[in-house]
Design an enzyme around this catalytic site. Structure first.
Site, mmCIF file in Angstrom:
data_model
loop_
_atom_site.group_PDB
_atom_site.id
_atom_site.type_symbol
_atom_site.label_atom_id
_atom_site.label_comp_id
_atom_site.label_asym_id
_atom_site.label_seq_id
_atom_site.Cartn_x
_atom_site.Cartn_y
_atom_site.Cartn_z
ATOM 1 N N GLN A 51 6.174 -0.637 -6.954
ATOM 2 C CA GLN A 51 6.100 -0.288 -5.535
ATOM 3 C C GLN A 51 7.476 -0.226 -4.877
ATOM 4 O O GLN A 51 7.621 0.332 -3.792
ATOM 5 C CB GLN A 51 5.210 -1.281 -4.778
ATOM 6 C CG GLN A 51 3.748 -1.194 -5.185
ATOM 7 C CD GLN A 51 2.910 -2.141 -4.372
ATOM 8 O OE1 GLN A 51 2.775 -3.308 -4.707
ATOM 9 N NE2 GLN A 51 2.367 -1.657 -3.261
ATOM 10 N N CYS A 88 -3.214 -1.453 0.540
ATOM 11 C CA CYS A 88 -2.044 -1.451 -0.326
ATOM 12 C C CYS A 88 -0.843 -1.001 0.493
ATOM 13 O O CYS A 88 -0.936 -0.037 1.257
ATOM 14 C CB CYS A 88 -2.294 -0.492 -1.487
ATOM 15 S SG CYS A 88 -0.919 -0.362 -2.636
ATOM 16 N N LEU A 89 0.274 -1.699 0.323
ATOM 17 C CA LEU A 89 1.476 -1.304 1.064
ATOM 18 C C LEU A 89 1.923 0.108 0.694
ATOM 19 O O LEU A 89 2.622 0.756 1.467
ATOM 20 C CB LEU A 89 2.611 -2.296 0.797
ATOM 21 C CG LEU A 89 2.385 -3.730 1.299
ATOM 22 C CD1 LEU A 89 3.587 -4.600 0.970
ATOM 23 C CD2 LEU A 89 2.100 -3.761 2.788
ATOM 24 N N HIS A 130 -5.455 -6.333 -8.367
ATOM 25 C CA HIS A 130 -4.831 -5.188 -7.685
ATOM 26 C C HIS A 130 -3.379 -5.001 -8.144
ATOM 27 O O HIS A 130 -2.964 -3.894 -8.485
ATOM 28 C CB HIS A 130 -4.902 -5.429 -6.170
ATOM 29 C CG HIS A 130 -4.234 -4.389 -5.329
ATOM 30 N ND1 HIS A 130 -4.928 -3.585 -4.445
ATOM 31 C CD2 HIS A 130 -2.927 -4.011 -5.225
ATOM 32 C CE1 HIS A 130 -4.068 -2.747 -3.864
ATOM 33 N NE2 HIS A 130 -2.845 -2.999 -4.294
HETATM 34 ZN ZN ZN Z 1 -0.989 -2.203 -3.956
#
Ligand code: ZN
Length: 158
Positions: A51, A88-89, A130
C-alpha cells in the site's frame, strides 16, 4: 519517520505478490516505522507494505491495543465466520460487507526477526485476513457481498 503516500486502487503495485523478508536492515526498519506512522495518520487499523509501494511481506495492525508488526505472516488456522463492513486506505471513501473467519491463528516474525504466534478474533481476525490478502495482491473489493458503498466517515478503514 515519515508519512508515505498510500497507493490507491488502479495502481498496479496493489495487485502484485510480495516477496518474503530475508533479513532486517535499516531500510526495512525505517519502512516499518513509516508504515505505522502512515496508518495512524489515516486512522487505519492496518496497513500492508504494497500500500506504500513496497513489495515486501510486511503488515502493521493496531485494533486499539498498540501496533503489531507482522513480517512474512502465515495464517495457520481459521474458524467461524463474521460478516461485517470493511474498508481500505487504498480504496478511499468506500466500504462493503465481507465475510471473514471470526478466529485466526497466525505466525510471523517480529522486528527482531523472531518468530511468534498470535490468535485474533473479530476485528483483529478481520484485519489480519485483509492485510495478508494485500501481500498476495488481493483487495477486499473483489470479495464484497452486494454493493460497494460510499462512506462519509472513514473510521472503518483497514
Ligand atoms: Zn487494505
Amino acid at each position: 519517520m515519515a508519512i508515505r503516500t498510500v497507493r490507491t486502487i488502479g495502481d498496479p503495485v496493489l495487485l502484485k505478490k510480495c516477496k518474503e523478508v530475508k533479513e532486517m536492515n535499516g531500510r526495512t526498519r525505517e519502512l516499518i516505522e513509516d508504515m505505522i506512522e502512515t496508518m495512524y495518520e489515516h486512522d487505519g487499523v492496518g496497513l500492508a507494505a504494497p500500500q506504500v509501494g513496497v513489495l515486501k511481506r510486511i503488515v502493521v495492525i493496531d485494533v486499539g491495543e498498540g501496533p503489531i508488526v507482522f513480517i512474512n505472516p502465515v495464517i495457520l488456522e481459521t474458524s467461524g465466520s463474521q460478516c461485517g463492513q470493511e474498508g481500505c486506505l487504498s480504496v478511499p471513501g468506500k466500504a462493503g460487507n465481507v465475510t471473514r473467519p471470526n478466529y485466526v491463528k497466525v505466525k510471523a516474525l517480529n522486528e527482531e526477526m523472531e518468530e511468534f504466534e498470535l490468535e485474533g478474533e473479530e476485528l483483529l481476525a478481520r484485519a489480519i485476513c485483509h492485510e495478508c490478502d494485500h501481500l498476495d495482491g488481493k483487495l477486499y473489493v473483489d470479495m464484497v457481498e452486494g454493493e460497494l458503498m460510499d462512506v462519509v466517515l472513514e473510521e472503518e478503514e483497514a
